[in-house]
Enzyme design. Sequence first.
Site, PDB file in Angstrom:
ATOM      1  N   LYS A  27       0.829  -1.203   0.000  1.00  0.00           N
ATOM      2  CA  LYS A  27       0.000   0.000   0.000  1.00  0.00           C
ATOM      3  C   LYS A  27       0.867   1.258   0.000  1.00  0.00           C
ATOM      4  O   LYS A  27       0.667   2.163  -0.808  1.00  0.00           O
ATOM      5  CB  LYS A  27      -0.913  -0.028   1.237  1.00  0.00           C
ATOM      6  N   ARG A  97      -3.294   3.312   8.422  1.00  0.00           N
ATOM      7  CA  ARG A  97      -3.602   2.144   7.596  1.00  0.00           C
ATOM      8  C   ARG A  97      -2.476   1.118   7.614  1.00  0.00           C
ATOM      9  O   ARG A  97      -1.321   1.459   7.432  1.00  0.00           O
ATOM     10  CB  ARG A  97      -3.818   2.576   6.134  1.00  0.00           C
ATOM     11  N   GLY A 106      -8.294  -7.051   3.936  1.00  0.00           N
ATOM     12  CA  GLY A 106      -9.142  -7.050   5.126  1.00  0.00           C
ATOM     13  C   GLY A 106      -8.580  -7.804   6.313  1.00  0.00           C
ATOM     14  O   GLY A 106      -9.269  -7.998   7.312  1.00  0.00           O
ATOM     15  N   MET A 108      -5.845  -7.034   8.207  1.00  0.00           N
ATOM     16  CA  MET A 108      -5.332  -6.204   9.293  1.00  0.00           C
ATOM     17  C   MET A 108      -6.186  -4.956   9.390  1.00  0.00           C
ATOM     18  O   MET A 108      -7.191  -4.834   8.743  1.00  0.00           O
ATOM     19  CB  MET A 108      -3.867  -5.918   9.051  1.00  0.00           C
ATOM     20  N   ARG A 341      -3.293  -1.564  -6.559  1.00  0.00           N
ATOM     21  CA  ARG A 341      -2.450  -2.762  -6.486  1.00  0.00           C
ATOM     22  C   ARG A 341      -2.871  -3.664  -7.637  1.00  0.00           C
ATOM     23  O   ARG A 341      -3.923  -3.463  -8.232  1.00  0.00           O
ATOM     24  CB  ARG A 341      -2.644  -3.478  -5.153  1.00  0.00           C
ATOM     25  N   HIS A 459     -15.771  -8.833   0.621  1.00  0.00           N
ATOM     26  CA  HIS A 459     -14.829  -9.840   1.119  1.00  0.00           C
ATOM     27  C   HIS A 459     -15.084 -11.210   0.486  1.00  0.00           C
ATOM     28  O   HIS A 459     -14.172 -11.868  -0.005  1.00  0.00           O
ATOM     29  CB  HIS A 459     -14.935  -9.918   2.641  1.00  0.00           C
ATOM     30  N   THR A 795       8.913 -39.560  -5.088  1.00  0.00           N
ATOM     31  CA  THR A 795       9.066 -38.716  -3.902  1.00  0.00           C
ATOM     32  C   THR A 795       8.031 -39.005  -2.816  1.00  0.00           C
ATOM     33  O   THR A 795       8.180 -38.539  -1.699  1.00  0.00           O
ATOM     34  CB  THR A 795       9.026 -37.225  -4.288  1.00  0.00           C
ATOM     35  N   CYS A 859       8.248 -38.751 -10.496  1.00  0.00           N
ATOM     36  CA  CYS A 859       6.877 -39.177 -10.774  1.00  0.00           C
ATOM     37  C   CYS A 859       6.005 -39.175  -9.520  1.00  0.00           C
ATOM     38  O   CYS A 859       4.882 -39.635  -9.536  1.00  0.00           O
ATOM     39  CB  CYS A 859       6.865 -40.545 -11.444  1.00  0.00           C
ATOM     40  N   TYR A 879      12.771 -34.091 -16.574  1.00  0.00           N
ATOM     41  CA  TYR A 879      11.324 -33.920 -16.718  1.00  0.00           C
ATOM     42  C   TYR A 879      10.615 -34.117 -15.377  1.00  0.00           C
ATOM     43  O   TYR A 879      11.184 -34.671 -14.442  1.00  0.00           O
ATOM     44  CB  TYR A 879      10.755 -34.914 -17.745  1.00  0.00           C
TER      45      TYR A 879
HETATM   46  P1  ADP Z   1      -7.716  -2.308   3.697  1.00  0.00           P
HETATM   47  O1  ADP Z   1      -6.302  -2.707   3.537  1.00  0.00           O
HETATM   48  O2  ADP Z   1      -8.474  -3.168   4.617  1.00  0.00           O
HETATM   49  O3  ADP Z   1      -8.388  -2.045   2.397  1.00  0.00           O
HETATM   50  P2  ADP Z   1      -7.317   0.500   3.919  1.00  0.00           P
HETATM   51  O4  ADP Z   1      -6.167   1.018   4.693  1.00  0.00           O
HETATM   52  O5  ADP Z   1      -7.161   0.499   2.454  1.00  0.00           O
HETATM   53  O6  ADP Z   1      -7.679  -0.920   4.469  1.00  0.00           O
HETATM   54  O7  ADP Z   1      -8.524   1.423   4.342  1.00  0.00           O
HETATM   55  C1  ADP Z   1      -9.826   1.032   4.552  1.00  0.00           C
HETATM   56  C2  ADP Z   1     -10.753   1.982   3.841  1.00  0.00           C
HETATM   57  O8  ADP Z   1     -10.558   3.308   4.275  1.00  0.00           O
HETATM   58  C3  ADP Z   1     -10.529   1.978   2.355  1.00  0.00           C
HETATM   59  O9  ADP Z   1     -11.774   2.003   1.706  1.00  0.00           O
HETATM   60  C4  ADP Z   1      -9.779   3.252   2.117  1.00  0.00           C
HETATM   61  O10 ADP Z   1     -10.023   3.758   0.844  1.00  0.00           O
HETATM   62  C5  ADP Z   1     -10.313   4.159   3.188  1.00  0.00           C
HETATM   63  N1  ADP Z   1      -9.321   5.167   3.546  1.00  0.00           N
HETATM   64  C6  ADP Z   1      -8.080   4.923   3.995  1.00  0.00           C
HETATM   65  N2  ADP Z   1      -7.404   6.062   4.185  1.00  0.00           N
HETATM   66  C7  ADP Z   1      -8.225   7.068   3.846  1.00  0.00           C
HETATM   67  C8  ADP Z   1      -8.099   8.481   3.792  1.00  0.00           C
HETATM   68  N3  ADP Z   1      -6.968   9.079   4.140  1.00  0.00           N
HETATM   69  N4  ADP Z   1      -9.169   9.184   3.412  1.00  0.00           N
HETATM   70  C9  ADP Z   1     -10.305   8.578   3.054  1.00  0.00           C
HETATM   71  N5  ADP Z   1     -10.487   7.269   3.075  1.00  0.00           N
HETATM   72  C10 ADP Z   1      -9.467   6.493   3.449  1.00  0.00           C
HETATM   73 MG    MG Z   2      -7.630  -0.930   0.998  1.00  0.00          MG
END
Ligand code: ADP
Ligand code: MG
Length: 908
Positions: A27, A97, A106, A108, A341, A459, A795, A859, A879
């Site tokens: 991220k 974040r 989702g 962490m 990503r 999710h 194996t 094999c 192989y």
């Molecule tokens: P995850 O890894 O679980 O997606 P994120 O860190 O991406 O968690 O954040 C969860 C939600 O909060 C996401 O929808 C993200 O876009 C939103 N979010 C995170 N940071 C900000 C920010 N600075 N302003 C507005 N929304 C945010």
């Molecule tokens: Mg996210």
Amino acid sequence: MSEKYVYFFGKDRVEGNRKMKDILGGKGANLAEMAGIGLPVPPGFTISTEVCSLFAEAGDKIPPGVNEEIVVNLHRLERLTKQKFGDPKNPLLVSVRSGAKFSMPGMMDTVLNLGLNDKTIDGLAEKAGERRFALDCYRRLIHMFGDVGLEIPKERFETILRKKKKQVKVIQDFELSERALQELISDYRRLIKKETGKDFPQDVKKQLIMAISAVFKSWNNPRAITYRRLNYIPDDLGTAVNIQQMVFGNFGKASATGVGFTRNPASGEKELYGEYLFNAQGEDVVAGIRTPTPLSNLEKEMPSAYKELKTYTNRLEKHYKDVQDFEFTIQEKKLFMLQTRSGKRTGMAAIKIAVDLVEEGLVSKEEALMMVEPEALHQLLHPVFDAGEKAKHAVIATGLAASPGAAAGQTVFTADEAVEWKKQGKKVILVREETSPDDIHGMSASQGILTATGGMTSHAAVVGRQMGKPAVVGCGELRLDDEKKIFQAGRAKIKMGEWISIDGTSGEVFHGQIQTQPSEIIQVVRGEREPEDSRIYQYFTKFLFWADQVKRLGVRANTDTPEDARIALAFGAEGVGLARTEHMFFEKKRLPFIKEMILSETKEERRKALSKLLPFQKKDFYGLFREMRGHPVTIRTLDPPLHEFLPRREDLMVEIAVLKCDEEKKNQAKIKELEKLLERVKALSEFNPMLGHRGCRLGISYPEIIEMQATAIFEAVCQLRKEREKVYPEIMIPLVGTKEELANQKKIINRIAEEVMENHKVKIDYSIGTMIEIPRAAITADEIAQEAEFFSFGTNDLTQTIYGLSRDDGVGFLAYYLANGIWKNNPFETIDESGVGELMKWAVEKGRKARPNLKVGICGVHGGDPRSVYFCHKIGLDYVSCSAYQVPVARLAAAQITLKEKDAGRKH
Ligand code: ADP
Ligand code: MG
Ligand code: MG
């Protein structure tokens, strides 16, 4: 030491980039990259993943040096945004974040709106000109902070929220009035006080430290650990923490939050794809609280923001040369990018996208080959519902087609039930309001997943696609009653345990169990459908053709029958690496002759029985050779202990006892026969049959058996040669431990070959080799190679004997070992490189020293496991051989490891 732990990203200062995933997490690295190429990203900074372990070592505390850097960067952010953290007039709000090197959707935690307290809220309200909005941010902060920072189960907050909405008679969060929000905040704070004995922290610095700490700690929460296990992510990577200025999608009707993909992640179709919710904040979309609106609607509702989004995401795709999964927020019509990503996709989409990107000139063929997980190819072979069968069942509901494939199973309502039922050998479909990371184990145990809420990026949808499980989500007609264990869809009422079927390709849900039929690709492969009629088949073959052009390893198949061989060839196998002759013996018609052979008391009797088997074996080999059209076919001589062909001792005893009870006289003859059989079974019974009288030990003590098998092989070859067919047999001796054993068998086979050749006046090309599946054979590989023209690593047995662990008995504790991380991998699935693998390496080296042109393959089941294929390539095997259906996986894996090596070579 002047180590750097914090990296800033903002308009004029970007300290990271996409290549820095190791220290910034995915991220953070991508936020920096987007800021760097000038996309509208709210500024912020990233605390590196290295701090995650420092934090744990310091006893869950942020080390002082890191703290200083945080303060410096916070000031920098304040200057850039012209706001101040904790300022009652002009407060800076941030999100905290998590973000590890590999995305763990989702898994962490994240806290939004941090920096609000009883004072700063006035500043926010004033600046926004809207107190309701400020209160909405505040209640979200307390909720998330309570959950993440104070570890109060989030359901508590959700219950309070639900009650409040009911009380003031509103359905949506955004309909809550100022007053209701104010009351909600008080209720939340009372909950926190009650649960922790402390007040919600008013000191914003304290909020920040607690939130950062919580994110670091979340790296080790149980669901994150489970997720890493399932996805082979190392535990020591750690997560980074991103602190970023807030932008607000909950700022009224001209604001929104959304997520999307630059291409359809289920089908691979080239279209902007995703969902959004207006007047909402981040989590709302993914959590499936409201079913969001498809992105295509945004074009009508906010054309300018949509156009911008399209431009930026296009740019991202070109920049990253891959499909992107992105998050965005619109604050009063202004667009902000919050995450990007590479997008997770189904196997079907992965192939299509990889091929399309090559054809669009965005990536090279080699790059495309690296874009598809070998295992994902399995998904293309998953069954689908038979159209005719489908028509016989009522559609009880329709949701979003989130993850393709067909699944039928008994209804369960919780993840634990799913796991429990699966253990009992049942097939289940997990039905949930929505899934969360806590449900992972249950999703993994289910045939498919059905949810009532949530969109294509919820999710359930994301994880379903990733696991290759069919999923139907956002099925609005579902009414779940978790307590009564029942769900309703229209007039249908489905109880726990009742069968339902879901079609993840169409989104339909059916009552009952629908028969499935083979996937399009399988249909083509079996000749039941024309290649021209299947677009996905064409993509599939084109892609794998590229793999063949790159790979060095040969890929063969383990097949015993002509039917399997045909499929293996269609999947691109270059030969048969293992044909097990005993599988042919188990057939009904032959079993009596086998029994006769085993029960024989003299060599003569045994010969006679074997001569009855000969025509069958000859026919088997004839069919297999013919099907393989001159590709090498490795035939293994008889391997299992003979008792496997006889009835079980206990069963025989019971049968005799029963016969004796009723009318003994009439049954005399039968009883006698059975008693003789029982005697033989007793004589053959062994304490450790797998380490007993089997493999070449059979062929040595009963040379008649091997004679018959060799005769069958060479007779079949001669017949085919007369029919002008090409054949290349390789005869493989199992369970060899010493050179002498192999020499013994070889002598017999060579003699038979001479005889048959003489009879038919035909010259036959063949080779004789051995399995390497006993440690002693591997250790003395140089000696063995004097006799063997090829090695094939068995194996499965090799792993059993090296570990001293029975594959069939060890399962119970093995599961415990894996769950508790005692062992990282199951050695029966992936080659144990440092133990079994070392010995393989040794055997290859010694063997080739003694015989430079020694051909070496594998094999065991490992031949179809991508990581094991990588390993086999690295130690120089010729192989790998795996089941017919795994051949495409092995072809791709073999290409990937060649490319990886090439890439590593370039870097040196
Ligand atoms: P995850 O890894 O679980 O997606 P994120 O860190 O991406 O968690 O954040 C969860 C939600 O909060 C996401 O929808 C993200 O876009 C939103 N979010 C995170 N940071 C900000 C920010 N600075 N302003 C507005 N929304 C945010
Ligand atoms: Mg996210
Ligand atoms: Mg074996």
